[in-house]
Design an enzyme around this catalytic site. Structure first.
Site, PDB file in Angstrom:
ATOM      1  N   ASN A  20      36.551  -6.034  18.440  1.00 42.81           N
ATOM      2  CA  ASN A  20      35.702  -7.231  18.492  1.00 42.81           C
ATOM      3  C   ASN A  20      36.290  -8.195  17.466  1.00 42.81           C
ATOM      4  O   ASN A  20      36.179  -7.964  16.260  1.00 42.81           O
ATOM      5  CB  ASN A  20      34.257  -6.881  18.142  1.00 42.81           C
ATOM      6  CG  ASN A  20      33.351  -8.107  18.140  1.00 42.81           C
ATOM      7  OD1 ASN A  20      33.810  -9.244  18.151  1.00 42.81           O
ATOM      8  ND2 ASN A  20      32.059  -7.878  18.114  1.00 42.81           N
ATOM      9  N   ARG A  35      35.363 -10.829  16.268  1.00 39.97           N
ATOM     10  CA  ARG A  35      34.401 -11.442  15.344  1.00 39.97           C
ATOM     11  C   ARG A  35      34.008 -10.494  14.205  1.00 39.97           C
ATOM     12  O   ARG A  35      33.324 -10.903  13.274  1.00 39.97           O
ATOM     13  CB  ARG A  35      33.158 -11.882  16.110  1.00 39.97           C
ATOM     14  CG  ARG A  35      33.473 -12.994  17.122  1.00 39.97           C
ATOM     15  CD  ARG A  35      32.247 -13.453  17.866  1.00 39.97           C
ATOM     16  NE  ARG A  35      31.231 -13.921  16.934  1.00 39.97           N
ATOM     17  CZ  ARG A  35      29.941 -14.010  17.228  1.00 39.97           C
ATOM     18  NH1 ARG A  35      29.493 -13.671  18.404  1.00 39.97           N
ATOM     19  NH2 ARG A  35      29.076 -14.453  16.329  1.00 39.97           N
ATOM     20  N   CYS A  36      34.437  -9.245  14.279  1.00 40.96           N
ATOM     21  CA  CYS A  36      34.061  -8.236  13.286  1.00 40.96           C
ATOM     22  C   CYS A  36      35.160  -8.096  12.235  1.00 40.96           C
ATOM     23  O   CYS A  36      36.313  -7.843  12.575  1.00 40.96           O
ATOM     24  CB  CYS A  36      33.835  -6.905  14.002  1.00 40.96           C
ATOM     25  SG  CYS A  36      33.632  -5.499  12.899  1.00 40.96           S
ATOM     26  N   SER A  37      34.802  -8.217  10.975  1.00 39.75           N
ATOM     27  CA  SER A  37      35.809  -8.138   9.906  1.00 39.75           C
ATOM     28  C   SER A  37      36.460  -6.759   9.843  1.00 39.75           C
ATOM     29  O   SER A  37      37.676  -6.659   9.650  1.00 39.75           O
ATOM     30  CB  SER A  37      35.192  -8.498   8.554  1.00 39.75           C
ATOM     31  OG  SER A  37      34.194  -7.560   8.198  1.00 39.75           O
ATOM     32  N   ARG A  75      39.017  -6.554  12.611  1.00 40.61           N
ATOM     33  CA  ARG A  75      40.218  -7.330  12.283  1.00 40.61           C
ATOM     34  C   ARG A  75      41.055  -6.617  11.225  1.00 40.61           C
ATOM     35  O   ARG A  75      42.284  -6.571  11.305  1.00 40.61           O
ATOM     36  CB  ARG A  75      39.843  -8.733  11.794  1.00 40.61           C
ATOM     37  CG  ARG A  75      39.259  -9.616  12.890  1.00 40.61           C
ATOM     38  CD  ARG A  75      39.163 -11.075  12.471  1.00 40.61           C
ATOM     39  NE  ARG A  75      38.460 -11.271  11.219  1.00 40.61           N
ATOM     40  CZ  ARG A  75      37.157 -11.495  11.087  1.00 40.61           C
ATOM     41  NH1 ARG A  75      36.385 -11.545  12.172  1.00 40.61           N
ATOM     42  NH2 ARG A  75      36.602 -11.668   9.912  1.00 40.61           N
TER      43      ARG A  75
END
Length: 116
Positions: free
Chosen positions: A9, A11-13, A16
């Site tokens: 995802n 948007r998920c730190s 990433r």
């Protein structure tokens, strides 16, 4: 070079960070954005088997959808919990990395190094 799949995802730190860690380790990475391409029942069953966990261990139990769908109910079957993840991919813990016929949840991101 390791062939690795990551259920990601962007948007998920943590997701990433895990992807960056895989890149640093020169992995050949297949990125699967599971919110855009939902996982099938068979894929989820395979991941659960590789993780050797019950479905709730790979669910985001703090998400509103978890509470709204009553998924904490102890009488729910494995099949019902898997179906909830198929129907609501947001419930799936992220990121999940597959490599060498094993799986790991990237929380913390370094935990995926054990399967590379």
């Amino acid at each position: 070079m390791n062939n690795v799949s990551i259920y990601h995802n962007p948007r998920c730190s943590k997701s990433r960070q895990t992807l960056a860690l895989l890149e640093e380790n020169n992995c050949s990475i297949e990125v699967i954005e599971y919110l855009k391409t939902p996982l099938s029942t068979a894929v989820l069953e395979d991941i659960l088997s590789k993780l050797n966990v019950e479905p709730r261990a790979m669910m985001r139990t703090k998400e509103a959808e978890y509470k709204e769908q009553g998924l904490a109910e102890p009488s729910l079957t494995t099949a019902q919990l898997i179906q909830a993840m198929v129907d609501t991919p947001k419930l799936i813990e992220r990121p999940i990395v597959l490599a060498n016929n094993k799986a790991a949840i990237g929380r913390p991101p370094e935990s995926v190094l054990a399967i590379l």
